[in-house]
Design an enzyme around this catalytic site. Structure first.
Site, PDB file in Angstrom:
ATOM      1  N   ASP A 216       0.857  -1.176   0.000  1.00 27.29           N
ATOM      2  CA  ASP A 216       0.000   0.000   0.000  1.00 27.29           C
ATOM      3  C   ASP A 216       0.899   1.233   0.000  1.00 27.29           C
ATOM      4  O   ASP A 216       1.637   1.479   0.955  1.00 27.29           O
ATOM      5  CB  ASP A 216      -0.914   0.015   1.226  1.00 27.29           C
ATOM      6  CG  ASP A 216      -1.852   1.215   1.239  1.00 27.29           C
ATOM      7  OD1 ASP A 216      -2.822   1.210   0.473  1.00 27.29           O
ATOM      8  OD2 ASP A 216      -1.584   2.169   2.006  1.00 27.29           O
ATOM      9  N   GLU A 308      -2.103  -1.461  -5.893  1.00 27.59           N
ATOM     10  CA  GLU A 308      -3.337  -0.830  -6.331  1.00 27.59           C
ATOM     11  C   GLU A 308      -3.142  -0.138  -7.670  1.00 27.59           C
ATOM     12  O   GLU A 308      -2.039   0.291  -8.013  1.00 27.59           O
ATOM     13  CB  GLU A 308      -3.806   0.203  -5.299  1.00 27.59           C
ATOM     14  CG  GLU A 308      -4.294  -0.382  -3.996  1.00 27.59           C
ATOM     15  CD  GLU A 308      -4.736   0.702  -3.031  1.00 27.59           C
ATOM     16  OE1 GLU A 308      -5.938   0.774  -2.719  1.00 27.59           O
ATOM     17  OE2 GLU A 308      -3.869   1.477  -2.589  1.00 27.59           O
ATOM     18  N   ASP A 390      -3.064   1.947   6.792  1.00 26.71           N
ATOM     19  CA  ASP A 390      -2.278   1.484   5.650  1.00 26.71           C
ATOM     20  C   ASP A 390      -1.949  -0.003   5.772  1.00 26.71           C
ATOM     21  O   ASP A 390      -1.931  -0.727   4.759  1.00 26.71           O
ATOM     22  CB  ASP A 390      -0.994   2.297   5.534  1.00 26.71           C
ATOM     23  CG  ASP A 390      -1.275   3.770   5.268  1.00 26.71           C
ATOM     24  OD1 ASP A 390      -2.327   4.071   4.694  1.00 26.71           O
ATOM     25  OD2 ASP A 390      -0.438   4.623   5.643  1.00 26.71           O
TER      26      ASP A 390
END
Length: 456
Positions: A216, A308, A390
């Site tokens: 992340d 992501e 996170d």
């Protein structure tokens, strides 16, 4: 496997060699501007004739802007346009013509919808003072000397490297690399040579091929891993802002160029501008170095990396966070992971852009409707889990790898992951069908932990 790889080395040029490189870069610029003026004149003429009602059959014949056509036209006119053309390598003129051909093709494909992404504008004329000098060689003698401290390029001769070229020389000596082209470019006040090389890389495996890790990325921490490890954000631009501000103010006090009156910049302005450029180049080099170290470590250690699909361009529209997002280099981090995972024998899994990794509880799978950016700790009201925001997102990303393995044909987006969360209360979403009954929520267990469904 065979792949195309770049090797970039800094150069130590003598004043005479620097003048020679600048002459070749100037030749590329002259060819580019001449061909662009020729194409633009014909396009403007045809547009003017259409306004007069001239039919398409009677319009001025169109000019082809492919590289072979531009090269043929240049060879026919170079004696009149550039009587000094024999002083430079033919590759210098080909550099400018090739850049123009690609720019015109990108512009045309962007207008007709063949090119995805942001619209591409019409090519512009290159200025001697504002453009970056560069020249590309694709034919002729291009080699690394046996002492590995010099390179040989056509017409430029033997150039000294600022650093050893043994990494490239070893591959060439072993027969696992072939130089395809070499580009000399001035970047940040220094000259560099970049070799485009076709490399035959040996098959490799990560240190832990069965390991799956979620990454992340963010601003507070550059990367938070599903293992709980955090990679701090170096913030190189923030650290250098005071010096950049000082150099920028010193530059503003000098007599700079004026395009309206044609005033030339003073020598002091040029020296101050070079100092500011070197400071910016140092920030870029530090950022690139930190990103390379992080991505190389991840690709060498883990067999699967889940990240992501961030809309970095849209994130830069936030005027409060744009500088920090650009300083982090989130897009460059993913770009490096793409090819480094292939080189290391791993794989990169990209989660859907709308997958709610931060809003989803990594313990029970409950999805929050809203999660403010200021909430750095995730509190689940269903199972009572309290975890760093996170770290929770990284665990959810790592869990997606199990769905990828189950499907076998590609990443599977979670239910409602392709759309924004509706404005309601908390919604329990199963990320893997069949792991719980209808009145329970299920999820893929994170690595190293046992999971039991939690009723809500």
């Amino acid at each position: 496997m065979k792949t195309v790889q770049a090797y970039r080395f800094a150069l130590d040029l003598t004043p005479g060699q620097e003048r020679g490189v600048l002459a070749h870069a100037g030749a590329a610029r002259v060819a580019h501007n001449w061909a662009l003026a020729r194409v633009k004149a014909v396009m403007d003429q045809r547009a003017a004739e259409r306004t007069y009602g001239v039919t398409e059959e009677l319009l001025t014949p169109a000019v082809s802007w492919s590289l072979p056509a531009l090269r043929k036209a240049w060879n026919a006119a170079k004696t009149d346009v550039a009587p000094w053309w024999r002083e430079c390598s033919k590759e210098a003129f080909n550099t400018g013509l090739d850049a123009l051909a690609r720019a015109l093709k990108n512009w045309s494909d962007s207008r007709t919808g063949k090119r995805a992404g942001r619209p591409v504008g019409f090519p512009r004329f290159k200025s001697r003072r504002r453009s970056t000098p560069a020249v590309r060689f694709t034919t002729g003698t291009i080699r690394v000397e046996p002492d590995r401290q010099h390179v040989v390029l056509p017409r430029l001769g033997r150039l000294k490297l600022h650093e050893s070229g043994r990494k490239l020389a070893r591959r060439i000596d072993n027969g696992t690399a072939r130089i395809m082209s070499a580009t000399v470019r001035r970047d940040g006040g220094r000259w560099h040579v970049s070799f485009c090389v076709e490399v035959e890389r040996a098959e490799r495996r990560p240190t832990r091929p069965e390991s799956t890790i979620g990454v992340d990325v963010g601003i507070t921490n550059l990367a938070v891993l599903s293992t709980g490890e955090t990679e701090p954000n170096p913030r190189h631009l923030t650290a250098a802002r005071q010096r950049l501000r000082h150099l920028g103010r010193a530059l503003s006090r000098k007599t700079g160029p004026d395009r309206r009156t044609g005033r030339r910049p003073s020598n002091r302005w040029q020296r101050a501008s070079a100092r500011l450029g070197r400071a910016h180049a140092r920030v870029a080099n530090l950022r690139r170095d930190s990103l390379h170290k992080l991505t190389t470590r991840l690709a060498h250690e883990h067999g699967a990396i889940v990240v992501e699909d961030l809309n970095v361009t849209g994130m830069l529209a936030n005027r409060r966070l744009a500088r920090h997002i650009a300083d982090a280099g989130l897009g460059e981090l993913r770009r490096q992971l793409v090819y480094k995972t292939q080189w290391s024998g791993g794989r990169l899994i990209v989660a859907d852009r709308w997958y709610p990794s931060s809003k989803t509880c990594s313990g029970c799978g409950t999805v929050k409707t809203k999660l403010a950016l200021s909430e750095r700790t995730y509190h689940c009201q269903t199972c009572g889990l309290t975890i760093d925001r996170d770290h929770n997102a990284a665990l959810n990303l790592a869990a997606l790898a199990a769905q990828y393995d189950t499907a076998g044909s590609g990443p599977v987006a979670a239910r409602r992951a392709d759309q924004k969360t509706r404005q309601r209360g908390q919604v329990a979403v199963k990320r893997e069908p069949g792991t719980a009954t209808a009145d329970q929520t299920g999820t893929v267990p994170p690595q190293g932990r046992d999971y039991r469904p939690c009723a809500h």
